[in-house]
Write an enzyme that holds these catalytic residues in place. Structure first.
Site, PDB file in Angstrom:
ATOM      1  N   LYS A  67      47.799  34.664  46.116  1.00  0.00           N
ATOM      2  CA  LYS A  67      48.735  33.675  46.417  1.00  0.00           C
ATOM      3  C   LYS A  67      49.695  34.161  47.279  1.00  0.00           C
ATOM      4  O   LYS A  67      50.283  35.230  47.461  1.00  0.00           O
ATOM      5  CB  LYS A  67      49.626  33.462  45.118  1.00  0.00           C
ATOM      6  CG  LYS A  67      50.666  32.647  45.373  1.00  0.00           C
ATOM      7  CD  LYS A  67      51.413  32.132  43.870  1.00  0.00           C
ATOM      8  CE  LYS A  67      52.727  31.305  44.364  1.00  0.00           C
ATOM      9  NZ  LYS A  67      53.141  30.821  43.047  1.00  0.00           N
ATOM     10  N   LYS A  93      45.410  30.573  46.776  1.00  0.00           N
ATOM     11  CA  LYS A  93      46.463  29.718  46.932  1.00  0.00           C
ATOM     12  C   LYS A  93      47.248  29.930  48.309  1.00  0.00           C
ATOM     13  O   LYS A  93      47.678  31.081  48.326  1.00  0.00           O
ATOM     14  CB  LYS A  93      47.188  29.631  45.807  1.00  0.00           C
ATOM     15  CG  LYS A  93      48.461  28.705  45.839  1.00  0.00           C
ATOM     16  CD  LYS A  93      49.309  28.661  44.427  1.00  0.00           C
ATOM     17  CE  LYS A  93      50.610  27.833  44.762  1.00  0.00           C
ATOM     18  NZ  LYS A  93      51.438  28.244  43.584  1.00  0.00           N
TER      19      LYS A  93
HETATM   20  C1  PBG Z   1      55.538  29.230  40.803  1.00  0.00           C
HETATM   21  C2  PBG Z   1      54.632  28.250  41.561  1.00  0.00           C
HETATM   22  C3  PBG Z   1      54.686  27.351  42.686  1.00  0.00           C
HETATM   23  C4  PBG Z   1      53.717  26.932  43.011  1.00  0.00           C
HETATM   24  C5  PBG Z   1      52.671  26.834  41.779  1.00  0.00           C
HETATM   25  N1  PBG Z   1      53.399  27.727  41.030  1.00  0.00           N
HETATM   26  C6  PBG Z   1      55.663  27.710  43.748  1.00  0.00           C
HETATM   27  C7  PBG Z   1      56.040  28.975  44.486  1.00  0.00           C
HETATM   28  O1  PBG Z   1      55.444  29.901  44.319  1.00  0.00           O
HETATM   29  O2  PBG Z   1      57.129  28.906  45.073  1.00  0.00           O
HETATM   30  C8  PBG Z   1      53.388  25.766  44.027  1.00  0.00           C
HETATM   31  C9  PBG Z   1      52.370  24.780  44.035  1.00  0.00           C
HETATM   32  C10 PBG Z   1      52.338  23.872  45.063  1.00  0.00           C
HETATM   33  O3  PBG Z   1      53.240  23.921  46.303  1.00  0.00           O
HETATM   34  O4  PBG Z   1      51.653  22.849  44.876  1.00  0.00           O
HETATM   35  N2  PBG Z   1      55.867  28.732  39.566  1.00  0.00           N
END
Ligand code: PBG
Length: 330
Positions: free
Chosen positions: A196, A249
């Site tokens: 991520k 991601k």
């Molecule tokens: C953290 C989380 C995020 C997303 C999914 N889980 C936000 C982040 O890391 O700031 C982002 C998902 C998206 O942008 O669709 N709980």
């Protein structure tokens, strides 16, 4: 060597039928996971302004949404929670009465065949918006692990089938696996947000969940978008700690990472077609600058072609509808 004019690749491109026969990647709602934002209440349905067509719903609305998704052939949802109260450790994340846990129970009662995934993270629940416990201005890794484990256990107790840690703390998959096993949930799977990146593509999600960090950013724990080899190390580590499936991601700027992961690992690979990717398509389509159906078809096809087994996407519902009524131009 045979070449032109004997070989003409256009022959199989001539008609819809011949194209269909040789299509290498097929879209199917069976590989979609639909994100749902939930909060306490009833009959609640607030559209998220930066995510047109996506709503914050109360548990009853989530059940209705899941039923419709199920009818369309979408097998899974992933829940994100909007808490009633935020605090500095994010304690509503592991409250058995919180909106996510409540929604899981209702879904398991009324749509038992739906796969229920729950995002495990503290950022929606903390007053500072970071994904862990803040000590001396930094997110403390090891102090965060028990809180994530406790959150996963609470979600499992509610009936979650798959817990999905998205915080990027080191060692969280192992901590969550041990806690689930110790508490009697060996069957609950872990989908790790393994690779991520610290990404601007999460902007609309942070508006939806009011989870933008109040100071600094997430670069101290989420990955540097530049690092492809490090992404493989993240995935290998999470698998060694017991992840059942791993995620890349965002998706679109990271298709090479999905492909690398596909070639290196036999574990199931997910991709998250994140909020900013969705918002850009919606904004351009609203202006008439792109053909939305074709763009969505091409984006999802690209993610599967790169090697993902399943995709978390805000387009899930609409794309499933277009596939059902055969209006997706292929
Ligand atoms: C953290 C989380 C995020 C997303 C999914 N889980 C936000 C982040 O890391 O700031 C982002 C998902 C998206 O942008 O669709 N709980």
């Amino acid at each position: 060597m045979t070449g032109f004019p004997t070989v003409r690749l256009r022959r199989f491109r001539r008609t819809k039928g011949t194209r269909s026969l040789v299509r290498e990647t097929r879209l199917s709602p069976e590989r979609f996971v639909a994100p749902i934002f939930v909060r306490h209440g009833s009959g609640l349905r607030e559209e998220i302004s930066s995510l047109p067509g996506v709503f914050r719903v109360s548990p009853d609305g989530a059940v209705a949404e899941a039923r419709e998704l199920g009818k369309l052939g979408v097998p899974a949802v992933i829940l994100f929670g909007i808490p009633e109260r935020k605090d500095d450790v994010g304690s509503e994340a592991w409250a058995d009465a919180a909106a996510v846990q409540e929604t899981v129970r209702r879904l398991k009662d009324s749509a038992p065949e739906m796969v229920v995934m729950t995002d495990v993270c503290l950022d929606e629940y903390t007053s500072h918006g970071h994904c862990g416990v803040v000590c001396n201005g930094e997110v403390n890794n090891d102090a965060t692990l028990p809180l994530l484990a406790q959150t996963a256990v609470s979600q499992a107790r509610a009936g979650s089938d798959v817990v999905a840690p998205s915080d990027m703390m080191d060692g969280r998959v192992g901590a969550i696996r041990r806690a689930l096993d110790a508490e009697g949930f060996p069957e609950v799977a872990i989908l790790s947000y393994a690779a991520k990146s610290a990404s601007a593509f999460y902007g609309p999600f942070r508006e939806a969940a009011d989870s933008a960090p109040k100071f600094g950013d997430r670069r101290g724990y989420q990955m540097d978008p530049a690092n492809r080899r490090e992404a493989m190390r993240e995935i290998a580590l999470d698998l060694s700690e017991g992840a059942d499936a791993v995620m890349v991601k965002p998706a679109l700027a990271y298709l090479d990472v999905i492909r690398d992961a596909r070639e290196r690992f036999d574990a199931p690979i997910a991709a998250f077609n994140v909020s900013g990717e969705y918002a850009m398509v919606k904004a351009a389509a609203k202006n008439g600058w792109v053909d939305e159906k074709r763009i969505v078809g091409e984006i999802l096809t690209g993610i599967f072609r790169a090697g993902a087994d399943f995709v978390l996407t805000y387009h899930a519902r609409e794309a499933a509808e277009w596939l059902a009524d055969r209006s997706l131009p292929l």
